[in-house]
Scaffold this active site. Structure first.
Site, PDB file in Angstrom:
ATOM      1  N   ARG A 103      41.867  37.120  33.262  1.00  0.00           N
ATOM      2  CA  ARG A 103      42.759  36.612  32.206  1.00  0.00           C
ATOM      3  C   ARG A 103      42.110  35.483  31.417  1.00  0.00           C
ATOM      4  O   ARG A 103      42.478  35.234  30.266  1.00  0.00           O
ATOM      5  CB  ARG A 103      44.088  36.165  32.828  1.00  0.00           C
ATOM      6  CG  ARG A 103      43.996  35.005  33.773  1.00  0.00           C
ATOM      7  CD  ARG A 103      45.162  34.930  34.747  1.00  0.00           C
ATOM      8  NE  ARG A 103      45.073  35.983  35.755  1.00  0.00           N
ATOM      9  CZ  ARG A 103      45.976  36.183  36.700  1.00  0.00           C
ATOM     10  NH1 ARG A 103      47.050  35.403  36.763  1.00  0.00           N
ATOM     11  NH2 ARG A 103      45.835  37.145  37.572  1.00  0.00           N
TER      12      ARG A 103
ATOM     13  N   LYS B 277      36.085  35.832  47.486  1.00  0.00           N
ATOM     14  CA  LYS B 277      36.800  36.951  48.091  1.00  0.00           C
ATOM     15  C   LYS B 277      36.307  37.189  49.527  1.00  0.00           C
ATOM     16  O   LYS B 277      35.188  36.803  49.876  1.00  0.00           O
ATOM     17  CB  LYS B 277      36.550  38.223  47.271  1.00  0.00           C
ATOM     18  CG  LYS B 277      37.136  38.220  45.876  1.00  0.00           C
ATOM     19  CD  LYS B 277      36.757  39.498  45.137  1.00  0.00           C
ATOM     20  CE  LYS B 277      37.359  39.529  43.748  1.00  0.00           C
ATOM     21  NZ  LYS B 277      38.821  39.730  43.770  1.00  0.00           N
TER      22      LYS B 277
END
Length: 496
Positions: free
Chosen positions: A351, A277
């Site tokens: 996920r 990130k």
């Protein structure tokens, strides 16, 4: 802060501060009228002088009114109309903002003559107490100089005898829910060098030690390998902190009764992994475990209320870091279900832990499964920070959660889960890719999870925008969606 309920006339109460509401155009409700009459019209006189207009959130403190046992009276403006939940919260926050700066040790709130849209006395009491508890919360355990304690120690809700039972019930529920929210906020606000996957497992085990009807198992990486959780394990490969699957089992209902299952994403720090990130605001990625924290908080609320249900909590905990051992974009992993996943972006890691955990949930033969995750920045873009995203495979479950969100003032909004979106997850090399491109990111993330939730009624709450407040002095975990989840469980008992 201690919250009490008392059946009494407000003008007869001995208290440091009595709080009543005043509307615009000098409108006094029944309780404020009684206090005004007992004080010889002192409130009305102040209004005639123009000392208070009664607009929403305004306040005026009156001292030494004759005819009353209260040392002071705090007038708080409620505006002209029936209030929305948000307006009522603003009024309560205004009152508490004044109260916590006073020297009195207690206060009595006579506010049940304030009309709130679509809320009975139970709903108003819940809203009031949960608003006050939000104002009380502080997190300063890592500061050398602690916040000064409030002189205010006790708040009493003043109610009529005919309404006392409902207000007491609301107070019981509000105390439990706010305790759960406080736990969730504490866990979220902890630094990531403290709140690790191991730490979350220890917190669940400590909760189990205090409650005979709660058992906890913590599965380590060896057990995850035995279970075939290749997707889950892929997320934690780059970190020195080992992943943990925390299994919480509360038996408050009948033996053999199907449980509800809550699945929480517990990424205790999300650097993005190899798909790292940007550095700006990366510190807030400690909040990526707020889904798991909200499951722990909901368990705290359920345990305090001793709800007669069976409830399973599954905390999917890992740390996502880059290293020579980390999962790479392009890697293919095999999930517990046997489906293979091509990992195109290691920052779509939530996920990956959730899909294996949803497969694990099948063994409990659940009534319904709800997963809670700070899953996609796309949800923050779509819905902002006020509303959680909601998707699922069962219309009844979706409606139940939407209704619970309205009742708890912790709202969600349904997004579509149409088959067309599934095609964005096609992979030429594996059964499914872990991202679906730049369009409809929240929906395609839920589409991914839906592939692992076909054996039960399932809903997905994306709380990326609601689980914490970003930036500045107000930065911190919110405790959401503990109110929504707890209300959903309370509703199931009432409809049983």
């Amino acid at each position: 802060m201690e919250f009490l309920v008392k059946s009494a006339r407000p003008e007869t109460l001995k208290t440091a501060t009595l709080v009543v509401a005043v509307g615009e155009d000098r409108q006094l409700g029944s309780l404020a009228q009684a206090v005004d009459a007992a004080s010889g019209g002192a409130i009305g006189a102040a209004l005639k002088r123009g000392d208070l207009a009664g607009k929403l959130g305004q306040s005026l403190l009156l001292h030494g009114l004759s005819g009353l046992k209260a040392e002071r009276v705090l007038l708080v403006g409620r505006g002209k109309e029936t209030l929305s939940d948000r307006q009522f919260r603003k009024m309560a926050a205004s009152a508490f903002g004044t109260l916590k700066g006073l020297g009195g040790g207690d206060a009595a709130l006579a506010l049940f003559d304030v009309p709130v849209k679509n809320r009975d006395v139970y709903g108003v009491a819940r809203l009031l107490l949960e608003s006050l508890a939000d104002g009380v919360y502080q997190f300063d355990q890592y500061k050398s100089k602690k916040a000064e304690p409030y002189a205010l120690k006790k708040i009493t809700l003043v109610t009529a005898k005919t309404e006392q039972a409902e207000v007491e019930r609301a107070a019981t529920h509000a105390r439990a829910i706010t305790a759960g929210m406080a736990l969730t906020r504490d866990l979220g606000n902890l630094p990531p060098n403290v709140c690790t996957p191991t730490y979350l497992g220890e917190q669940a085990q400590a909760m189990a030690k205090a409650h005979d009807n709660l058992t906890v198992e913590v599965h380590d990486d060896k057990k995850l390998r035995e279970l075939g959780m290749g997707s889950f394990l892929a997320v934690g490969r780059g970190s020195e902190e080992p992943p943990r699957l925390v299994v919480m089992n509360y038996q408050g209902g009948g033996k053999g009764e199907q449980p509800y299952v809550l699945v929480g994403k517990g990424i205790t720090f999300d650097s993005g992994g190899i798909s790292i990130k940007p550095g700006l605001s990366m510190d807030e990625m400690k909040y990526d475990m707020c889904g798991a924290a909200s499951v722990l908080g909901t368990f705290r609320a359920v345990l305090e209320m001793r709800l007669p249900i069976n409830l399973v909590g599954l905390l999917a905990c890992a740390e996502n870091m880059p290293s020579g051992h980390a999962t790479r974009p392009g890697d293919i992993v095999t999930t517990m279900s046997g489906q293979t996943v091509e990992i195109l972006n290691t920052d779509a890691e939530g996920r990956l832990v959730l899909c294996d955990t949803l497969t694990y949930a099948e063994r409990f033969k659940p009534r319904a499964v709800i997963d809670i995750a700070t899953l996609t920045g796309a949800c923050l873009v779509a819905l902002g920070s006020h509303t959680s995203g909601l998707l699922g495979n069962d219309d009844t479950l979706i409606r139940q959660l939407l209704d619970a969100g309205v009742a708890a003032d912790d709202r969600a909004w349904q997004l579509p889960l149409f088959d067309e979106y599934q095609e964005q997850l096609d992979s030429p090399f594996a059964d499914i890719a872990n991202i679906g491109g730049p369009k409809a990111g929240t929906i395609t993330a839920a589409c991914f999870l839906s592939r692992f939730a076909k054996q039960f009624q399932w809903a997905h709450l994306d709380v990326a925008g609601t689980a914490w407040v970003s930036g500045g002095k107000e930065k911190g975990a919110t405790g959401r969606p503990v109110p929504l989840l707890t209300q959903y469980l309370l509703d199931r008992l009432q409809q049983a």
